[in-house]
Design a protein around this motif. Structure first.
Motif, mmCIF file in Angstrom:
data_model
loop_
_atom_site.group_PDB
_atom_site.id
_atom_site.type_symbol
_atom_site.label_atom_id
_atom_site.label_comp_id
_atom_site.label_asym_id
_atom_site.label_seq_id
_atom_site.Cartn_x
_atom_site.Cartn_y
_atom_site.Cartn_z
ATOM 1 N N ASN A 1 51.555 15.600 17.370
ATOM 2 C CA ASN A 1 51.367 16.976 17.838
ATOM 3 C C ASN A 1 49.894 17.298 18.044
ATOM 4 N N GLY A 2 49.179 16.326 18.547
ATOM 5 C CA GLY A 2 47.800 16.564 18.952
ATOM 6 C C GLY A 2 46.776 16.515 17.852
ATOM 7 N N ARG A 3 47.215 16.272 16.591
ATOM 8 C CA ARG A 3 46.273 16.294 15.466
ATOM 9 C C ARG A 3 46.385 14.997 14.669
ATOM 10 N N MET A 4 45.378 14.755 13.854
ATOM 11 C CA MET A 4 45.392 13.579 13.016
ATOM 12 C C MET A 4 46.350 13.767 11.838
ATOM 13 N N THR A 5 47.035 12.712 11.488
ATOM 14 C CA THR A 5 47.982 12.809 10.376
ATOM 15 C C THR A 5 47.417 12.278 9.062
ATOM 16 N N GLU A 6 46.422 11.387 9.124
ATOM 17 C CA GLU A 6 45.849 10.855 7.884
ATOM 18 C C GLU A 6 44.660 11.724 7.502
ATOM 19 N N LEU A 7 44.854 12.592 6.517
ATOM 20 C CA LEU A 7 43.825 13.586 6.200
ATOM 21 C C LEU A 7 43.198 13.395 4.826
ATOM 22 N N ASN A 8 43.645 12.392 4.108
ATOM 23 C CA ASN A 8 43.000 12.134 2.822
ATOM 24 C C ASN A 8 43.270 10.679 2.443
ATOM 25 N N PHE A 9 42.691 10.263 1.304
ATOM 26 C CA PHE A 9 42.737 8.846 0.944
ATOM 27 C C PHE A 9 44.110 8.397 0.456
ATOM 28 N N ASP A 10 45.031 9.334 0.272
ATOM 29 C CA ASP A 10 46.392 8.902 -0.066
ATOM 30 C C ASP A 10 47.049 8.246 1.147
ATOM 31 N N ARG A 11 46.746 8.756 2.332
ATOM 32 C CA ARG A 11 47.325 8.160 3.542
ATOM 33 C C ARG A 11 46.343 7.282 4.299
ATOM 34 N N TYR A 12 45.069 7.552 4.128
ATOM 35 C CA TYR A 12 44.041 6.706 4.759
ATOM 36 C C TYR A 12 43.477 5.845 3.647
ATOM 37 N N GLN A 13 44.166 4.754 3.403
ATOM 38 C CA GLN A 13 43.776 3.916 2.274
ATOM 39 C C GLN A 13 42.507 3.147 2.589
ATOM 40 N N LEU A 14 41.717 2.981 1.560
ATOM 41 C CA LEU A 14 40.498 2.187 1.666
ATOM 42 C C LEU A 14 40.568 1.080 0.624
ATOM 43 N N LEU A 15 39.849 0.006 0.907
ATOM 44 C CA LEU A 15 39.843 -1.126 -0.009
ATOM 45 C C LEU A 15 39.338 -0.684 -1.384
ATOM 46 N N ARG A 16 39.988 -1.220 -2.406
ATOM 47 C CA ARG A 16 39.524 -0.975 -3.776
ATOM 48 C C ARG A 16 39.106 -2.294 -4.404
ATOM 49 N N LEU A 17 38.515 -2.189 -5.580
ATOM 50 C CA LEU A 17 37.878 -3.353 -6.197
ATOM 51 C C LEU A 17 38.830 -4.542 -6.351
ATOM 52 N N ALA A 18 40.061 -4.279 -6.751
ATOM 53 C CA ALA A 18 41.005 -5.379 -7.024
ATOM 54 C C ALA A 18 41.256 -6.234 -5.784
ATOM 55 N N GLU A 19 41.038 -5.640 -4.600
ATOM 56 C CA GLU A 19 41.318 -6.370 -3.356
ATOM 57 C C GLU A 19 40.073 -7.013 -2.769
ATOM 58 N N MET A 20 38.948 -6.844 -3.429
ATOM 59 C CA MET A 20 37.680 -7.357 -2.889
ATOM 60 C C MET A 20 37.616 -8.862 -3.107
ATOM 61 N N PRO A 21 37.492 -9.627 -2.031
ATOM 62 C CA PRO A 21 37.363 -11.072 -2.203
ATOM 63 C C PRO A 21 35.972 -11.435 -2.717
ATOM 64 N N LYS A 22 35.862 -12.651 -3.183
ATOM 65 C CA LYS A 22 34.539 -13.190 -3.511
ATOM 66 C C LYS A 22 33.792 -13.378 -2.186
ATOM 67 N N VAL A 23 32.608 -12.820 -2.087
ATOM 68 C CA VAL A 23 31.842 -12.908 -0.838
ATOM 69 C C VAL A 23 30.592 -13.748 -1.069
ATOM 70 N N GLU A 24 30.388 -14.714 -0.218
ATOM 71 C CA GLU A 24 29.169 -15.523 -0.263
ATOM 72 C C GLU A 24 28.415 -15.334 1.044
ATOM 73 N N THR A 25 27.128 -15.045 0.916
ATOM 74 C CA THR A 25 26.303 -14.760 2.092
ATOM 75 C C THR A 25 25.346 -15.912 2.347
ATOM 76 N N VAL A 26 25.323 -16.366 3.573
ATOM 77 C CA VAL A 26 24.354 -17.387 3.973
ATOM 78 C C VAL A 26 23.420 -16.750 4.997
ATOM 79 N N ILE A 27 22.160 -16.650 4.639
ATOM 80 C CA ILE A 27 21.182 -16.153 5.609
ATOM 81 C C ILE A 27 20.592 -17.373 6.301
ATOM 82 N N VAL A 28 20.850 -17.467 7.592
ATOM 83 C CA VAL A 28 20.399 -18.630 8.344
ATOM 84 C C VAL A 28 18.932 -18.415 8.690
ATOM 85 N N PRO A 29 18.071 -19.292 8.224
ATOM 86 C CA PRO A 29 16.640 -19.032 8.411
ATOM 87 C C PRO A 29 16.231 -19.047 9.876
#
Lengths: 727, 152
Positions: free
Chosen positions: A656-684
């Motif tokens: 109906n012309g408006r956004m339906t996800e108006l808070n974090f209950d419906r617009y889920q964001l990643l939380r700590l438990a789902e965070m993978p191990k991240v390794e960063t390689v800075i290419v010189p």
């Protein structure tokens, strides 16, 4: 070192345009002026970038906005590197856009977006640091009556070799401030390979007050007599305010009045925000929802789908005859992909405090573009620019939401107009923030490829149908739907966002299909969607060719050595080709944006119920000069979280012309438990300056989707994953 | 009218009983380290300790808080920013924008009070606050560090 010339010169530092219609000069005299910024009493301003206190503290002025990306620390490192001060005695100070305007933009551009904070100001901030050093040394030499060539400095301690005399920056700063600055262009900057402060993983300078609650974000501003406003815009984009029944909330505690903010927006002002917000919730409002109310995700989807077959096409790249090459190919691959609208969801909701008086307009705000904030304050209030000031606060998240479009400043000004001489703080509720964003634009992409009988790619056709950011933000930039920005990452030119593949016949097209939904830049902007389309489809093509995902890409990248080096670095660190635990699969992706090259390897499992788990991600980044490797790693880690939130859950759907996800209950964001191990390689790499805050997001989602493809044998072509049945 | 014990001080506040404790802390008491993020107890930016338990205050009516309840906000966690969690957060440069970190630190310190040597699984379960900058990897490491697994 040469003696400082006594001639005053002016220099030009590029032609970056300020946002929001603010047109000011770009000539930048590096003059000698008394310290005028707050907190530098008794300190000497050696030049615009460097203020030295008697206790040897070097206050480095920062013009760009800090929103977590570490630009405050990185820019200070660059200045300190040339200044040769004691890093332990470095402090920073945010200059204001009013000060910048009053001093003929001596600090250059203040806008902070497009991962440009460091890469477009490294040269002049380093020259500022070097000039200050030269003046400080000259002042010591003058005092000792020795040639400046005989004095040297380490960690802010100046020494005369012949006599062993020593002094410090703090002791000579006042004399240095009276000298005429050197010619900036002739300064030889230090070779980055010899950096001692820049290039090192220095601790951030802005952590302490984030740990004890004392940091004052814009939302925390307290001013004497301040009132508070809660705000609501018509939930349907383009709708209008018709009427409201103020009597229904009269007598509520603390409520001052209802304010019509603009044609589509209303606010309640009270003595506290909670009282304003509660009253606003109780206020009967009638909206004219307008034609947008008939729109939905389904109608928008059809609109985009039509574009995939339309005739009004902008051919962005047309090399060889891709259509014929694909038609004549031994094997054809075709697919249609799609990505949704996304909200920025900064943790600090939009807010702005404004105080207006007859002669002055002031604003306290979190902004990525404080000069655009200043322009908006002036335009909306009618107070001349010179009598406006913006006190910029470090942002509780930006991600592109707080850039050129200063909607919240304009609203806050309109509210404050009703309360002369009284500061009014407007805070958006989370629902308002999610419902009235400038969303990442929606698009669909149809791709086709042809393989010869040896499995080599002979032709590629990419057609994106979707909304244009430029058409919404600045329609004058787009003629006949020809918006190259929507094809970010596919360009043939080296520099900012070059496609890393060479294809014999290539056709890349854009079909502009706008909607009534406001759109804007969202961290990584169009690289994110375009990397999904390109890298997931290349994966499909590689598999159709029976080739290894890495080898297939390598074969297309011989003319793109920097892209290839980063891909190889990710593959090596990410153990490409090596055994994995049972049930875990790898995916790979590479892409370029913001002048930097990125690649990722994802290790992913898909459970029997179709649940995705990302175990590990290796990201390689070549951003050229790496000013703070630990903060680059932090940005890469953050980009994984940002990218995975979008991949797993992110969508803003229209009903109906408006956004339906108006808070974090419906617009889920990643939380700590789902965070993978991240390794960063800075290419010189030491031959260019690339961005850091945005580029790596683009490779996160395609690497994960390609790992899912490896796990399930089926490509994923629509996002987010929560809507996709994987098994 | 409510009587609140915040950071060891008893305060009287004039406010409607249904006002969320978050807004009383921010607007009546004037402690702004506790943040508004969502208003629906999803993000945890508003976390404080009440009687050593972590509580999301954006949905907690002030009228339901007893005068004897001990409320501790980020400002009261330690006198000098020297709580092991704060030290670990500093050592690992956890914060990016910093907006959510008050809540993260309150959640972590409550976890460590309850479980001085948490496992990764314990951290997964307890640290459910949202960080949009994505500092989760460093948060996990910092919780372990604060627990003494590594020297801060």
């Amino acid at each position: 070192m040469k003696d400082i010339k006594l001639s005053r010169r002016r220099f030009i530092v590029g032609t970056a345009a300020a946002g929001g219609g603010l047109a000011v000069g770009i000539r930048m005299p590096l003059g000698l002026r008394a310290a005028e910024a707050q907190g530098t009493a008794a300190a000497a301003e050696v030049n615009a970038w460097v203020v030295v206190k008697p206790d040897d503290t070097c206050v480095i002025r920062i013009a760009r906005s800090e929103m977590g990306q570490g630009t405050r620390t990185g820019l200070a490192q660059l200045v300190a590197e040339e200044l040769e001060c004691d890093w332990k005695k470095v402090a920073t100070e945010s200059i204001t856009p009013g000060q910048n305007l009053a001093r003929e933009r001596v600090w250059g551009e203040m806008a902070t977006g497009g991962s440009r904070g460091i890469r477009t100001s490294h040269d002049y901030v380093r020259r500022g640091g070097a000039a200050a050093r030269m003046m400080l040394l000259q002042a010591a030499a003058d005092e000792w009556k020795v040639p400046v060539a005989e004095v040297s400095v380490a960690d802010g301690v100046i020494t005369h070799a012949g006599t062993g005399r020593r002094t410090t920056y703090g002791k000579v700063a006042a004399a240095a401030a009276k000298l005429t600055p050197p010619d900036l262009k002739s300064i030889k900057l230090r070779d980055p390979k010899e950096w001692k402060i820049a290039g090192k993983p220095m601790k951030r300078l802005d952590t302490a007050d984030k740990l004890d609650g004392s940091k004052v974000f814009a939302i925390d501003v307290k001013l004497p007599g301040m009132l508070h406003a809660a705000i609501k815009a018509c939930p349907v984009f383009g709708g209008k305010l018709v009427s409201y029944d103020e009597a229904k909330i009269s007598g509520r505690p603390g409520v001052r009045r209802v304010v019509k903010v603009n044609d589509s927006t209303i606010a309640v002002v009270a003595d506290t925000w909670w009282r304003a917000r509660s009253a606003l919730e109780a206020l009967p409002i009638v909206w004219d929802e307008g034609p947008g109310a008939s729109q939905s995700s389904a109608t928008i989807g059809k609109h985009l789908e039509e574009g995939l077959a339309a005739k009004d096409v902008y051919a962005f790249r047309n090399e060889g005859d891709a259509i014929a090459a694909i038609q004549g190919a031994a094997k054809k691959v075709e697919a249609v992909y799609g990505t949704p609208f996304l909200a920025h969801a900064t943790m600090e909701p939009m807010n702005c405090t404004v105080k207006l008086s007859a002669e002055r307009a002031e604003c306290w705000v979190a902004t990525q573009n404080s000069e655009a904030s200043l322009a908006a304050l002036s335009e909306q209030s009618g107070v001349p620019l010179a009598k406006c000031e913006v006190y910029r606060h470090d942002l509780g998240g930006g991600f592109g939401r707080r850039g050129g479009n200063q909607d919240y400043v304009r609203q806050a000004v309109n509210i404050a107009k009703h309360f002369p001489d009284v500061p009014v703080k407007m805070i958006w509720s989370r629902e308002e923030d999610m419902g009235h964003d400038f969303y990442r634009p929606i698009s669909q992409c149809k791709l086709a490829a042809g393989l010869d009988d040896k499995g080599a790619l002979v032709g590629l056709h990419v057609r994106i149908s979707g909304q244009s950011i430029n058409a919404f933000v600045n329609p004058a930039l787009v003629t006949n739907g020809q918006d190259a920005r929507q094809l970010q990452g596919y360009t043939d030119k080296p520099g900012d966002a070059q496609l890393g593949y060479t294809v014999p016949s290539l056709l890349i097209e854009y079909v502009m299909r706008n909607t009534h939904v406001p759109v804007g830049p969202w961290r990584g902007v169009n690289t994110n969607q375009n990397a999904v389309y390109m890298e997931c489809f290349i994966e499909e093509v590689a598999r159709a060719a029976g080739a290894d995902s890495l080898e297939f890409r390598r074969a297309l990248m011989s003319k793109h050595p920097k892209h290839l080096a980063v891909l190889n670095a990710a593959a090596a660190k990410g153990d490409w080709g090596k055994p994995l635990p049972a049930g875990v699969h790898r995916g790979i992706a590479q892409f370029m944006g913001y002048g930097s090259y990125s690649a990722a390897i994802a290790e992913v499992s898909v459970s029997g119920e179709g649940k995705v788990k990302v175990h590990r991600m290796v990201l390689a980044l070549d951003c050229g000069h790496a000013v703070n490797p630990d903060q680059i790693a932090a940005q890469v880690e953050g980009s994984v979280a940002y990218g995975l939130s979008a991949a797993l859950y992110g969508e803003c759907t229209v009903q109906n012309g408006r956004m339906t996800e108006l808070n974090f209950d419906r617009y889920q964001l990643l939380r700590l438990a789902e965070m993978p191990k991240v390794e960063t390689v800075i290419v010189p790499s030491h031959d260019f300056w690339g961005g850091v805050g945005e580029p790596t997001i683009s490779v996160v989602t395609p690497a994960v989707l390609n790992a899912i493809f490896a796990a399930t044998g089926k490509p994923v072509r629509t996002l987010p994953l929560k809507n996709v049945t994987l098994v | 009218m409510a009587k609140l014990n915040i950071n060891g001080r008893v305060r009287d506040v004039q406010v409607e009983a249904d006002t969320p404790l978050l807004w009383v802390i921010r607007e009546q008491i004037g402690l702004t380290g506790t943040k508004y993020g969502c208003g629906v107890a999803q993000c945890g930016a508003c976390s404080v300790h009440i009687n050593d338990q972590v509580v999301r205050t954006c949905v907690l009516p002030v009228g339901s808080v007893k005068a004897t309840d001990r409320i501790v906000t980020i400002e009261g966690l330690s006198a000098t920013g020297s709580h092991p969690v704060q030290k670990a957060w500093a050592a690992l440069d956890v914060p990016q924008c910093g907006y959510c970190q008050s809540g993260q630190i309150m959640a972590a310190s409550a976890l460590l009070k309850r479980k001085p040597k948490p496992t990764d699984h314990d951290i997964d379960d307890a640290m459910t606050n949202i960080c949009r900058c994505g500092t989760y990897q460093r948060i996990r490491e910092a919780v372990h560090m604060a627990a003494g697994r590594k020297q801060a």
